[in-house]
Enzyme design. Sequence first.
Site, PDB file in Angstrom:
ATOM      1  N   LYS A   1     -39.525  73.650  -3.422  1.00  0.00           N
ATOM      2  CA  LYS A   1     -39.316  74.751  -2.481  1.00  0.00           C
ATOM      3  C   LYS A   1     -38.978  74.216  -1.077  1.00  0.00           C
ATOM      4  CE  LYS A   1     -40.583  78.042  -5.443  1.00  0.00           C
ATOM      5  NZ  LYS A   1     -41.041  77.352  -6.648  1.00  0.00           N
TER       6      LYS A   1
HETATM    7  C1  LIG Z   1     -40.911  77.681  -7.974  1.00  0.00           C
HETATM    8  C2  LIG Z   1     -41.055  76.571  -8.915  1.00  0.00           C
HETATM    9  C3  LIG Z   1     -40.346  76.548 -10.135  1.00  0.00           C
HETATM   10  C4  LIG Z   1     -39.465  77.680 -10.591  1.00  0.00           C
HETATM   11  O1  LIG Z   1     -38.343  77.909  -9.765  1.00  0.00           O
HETATM   12  P1  LIG Z   1     -37.641  79.343  -9.742  1.00  0.00           P
HETATM   13  O2  LIG Z   1     -36.643  79.244  -8.654  1.00  0.00           O
HETATM   14  O3  LIG Z   1     -38.711  80.337  -9.436  1.00  0.00           O
HETATM   15  O4  LIG Z   1     -37.033  79.564 -11.079  1.00  0.00           O
HETATM   16  C5  LIG Z   1     -40.501  75.423 -10.938  1.00  0.00           C
HETATM   17  N1  LIG Z   1     -41.311  74.410 -10.593  1.00  0.00           N
HETATM   18  C6  LIG Z   1     -42.006  74.405  -9.434  1.00  0.00           C
HETATM   19  C7  LIG Z   1     -42.898  73.266  -9.130  1.00  0.00           C
HETATM   20  C8  LIG Z   1     -41.900  75.481  -8.556  1.00  0.00           C
HETATM   21  O5  LIG Z   1     -42.582  75.469  -7.409  1.00  0.00           O
END
Ligand SMILES: *Cc1c(COP(=O)(O)O)cnc(C)c1O
Length: 467
Positions: free
Chosen positions: A112
């Site tokens: 993120k």
């Molecule tokens: C948010 C997240 C995901 C999933 O990503 P999306 O964009 O919601 O599909 C996968 N792994 C981690 C560690 C995340 O924080």
Amino acid sequence: MKYNSTRGKVAPIGFIDMFLMGLGEDGGLIVPETIPSVTDDQLKAWSKLSYQDLMLEIFSLFTNGEIPERDLRQLIQDSYAGFTSPAVLPLTTLNDSLHVLELFHGPTFAFKDVALQFMGNLYAYVAKKQNKVVNILGATSGDTGASAISSVRGKEGIQICILHPNGKVSLVQELQMTTVHDDNVLNLSVNGNFDDCQQIIKELFEDIPFKTKYHLRAINSINFVRILAQSVYYFYAYLQLPEKAKASGVNFSIPTGNFGNIFSGYLAKKMGLPIKQLVLATNENNILERFVREGVYKPEGFRSTHSPSMDIQIASNFERYLYYFMGEDAAAVTSRMEKFKSEGQLTFASEEVARIQQDLTAYSVGNAECLETIRTYQDRYGYLLDPHSACGIAAYEGAGNKNDGVFVSLATAHPAKFDEAIRLLGIEQKFPERIQELFDKPKHQVVVDNSKTEVVAQLESFYRVNK
Ligand SMILES: *Cc1c(COP(=O)(O)O)cnc(C)c1O
């Protein structure tokens, strides 16, 4: 470049207005009116660029000239200065046909950070330039909240409130959010699951008078800027691969929850990046896998898994995919989404399923399989996967068509963030200092029931106090 909504009722708007709007005011998701295409020559010219310079090139195709190049370059530099790897997002080779793109070297150790560090800086930039009030409001399954808070804590002109499901995020995730004591941060811990949190946020953003009164801004992957920032690393990974690998075909395996990460890959592919397969990896919350395999989009019982950031039933970016799948026909998307709202599910005809399967390969990873994958890769390569990244790898193993060439599996979090799962395997890990130091800090959060009214009351007093 102008932007509209998947439901077609947002007048064409520019880049900054699109960024500030977040969710389309007609309830749809914002998309560019046309997707720019990148030629082979452009790709070649980009192959030696740093991550930051590549991002500048890609964003320049979308920003409409609304941010002067000098400013955009500075925003990008600042956003990745806190990443600990010189490559920003290093590509690790496990064997000839499998590479891992590590997206977790930012301040909160999950992917993120790649988009949110930039978005935090962009909000601060817009707040200053346009003298706008920015109140960021979002729901998190753990990582988005931590990253968004880290990107704007203490920044002038910005306040942030994050809802997370009480007791359903990992210990490190909770600490990363709740040990921040800046006055511009409010953590609401909701007695419910992530979908409950997201539902409250969605309703608040659909309440246009409320949204306008409090200048609410979105940080979730409903914001197109986040999608765009994530598209950059698909290009970056591709460009770093050896020529031979590129010639054999390049595929990605993607741990998926809200469909944001994988949609960014889909966008990169639509821009002309030669990606063969996009492998959609889910955990036991497998609505998206059932959608791809059976053509049924229907939430089922919520399950807690080792990969809580993917414990999601309703994927907020699904509608963006649907929009392109339906030939950018906003009226058709609107009627399908209304049907979903009234009937609680969508079904697709078999010829449609065949088309979906040309875009996406899906695989759902069980809890035991997730742990076995971590064990196997630790033994085989001495490489410790976190449980989300392990879902990506397990999906590559289980569903990736190896005849299509090499695979890049996205590693979305650092294993230290999800030590609960790693410990089940009896594997001891050493925490990075930035995580270790969290354990001694006091926590600060407000627990609320799963109720929009309670959340609104908390927000109103937060905004009053922090004028
Ligand atoms: C948010 C997240 C995901 C999933 O990503 P999306 O964009 O919601 O599909 C996968 N792994 C981690 C560690 C995340 O924080």
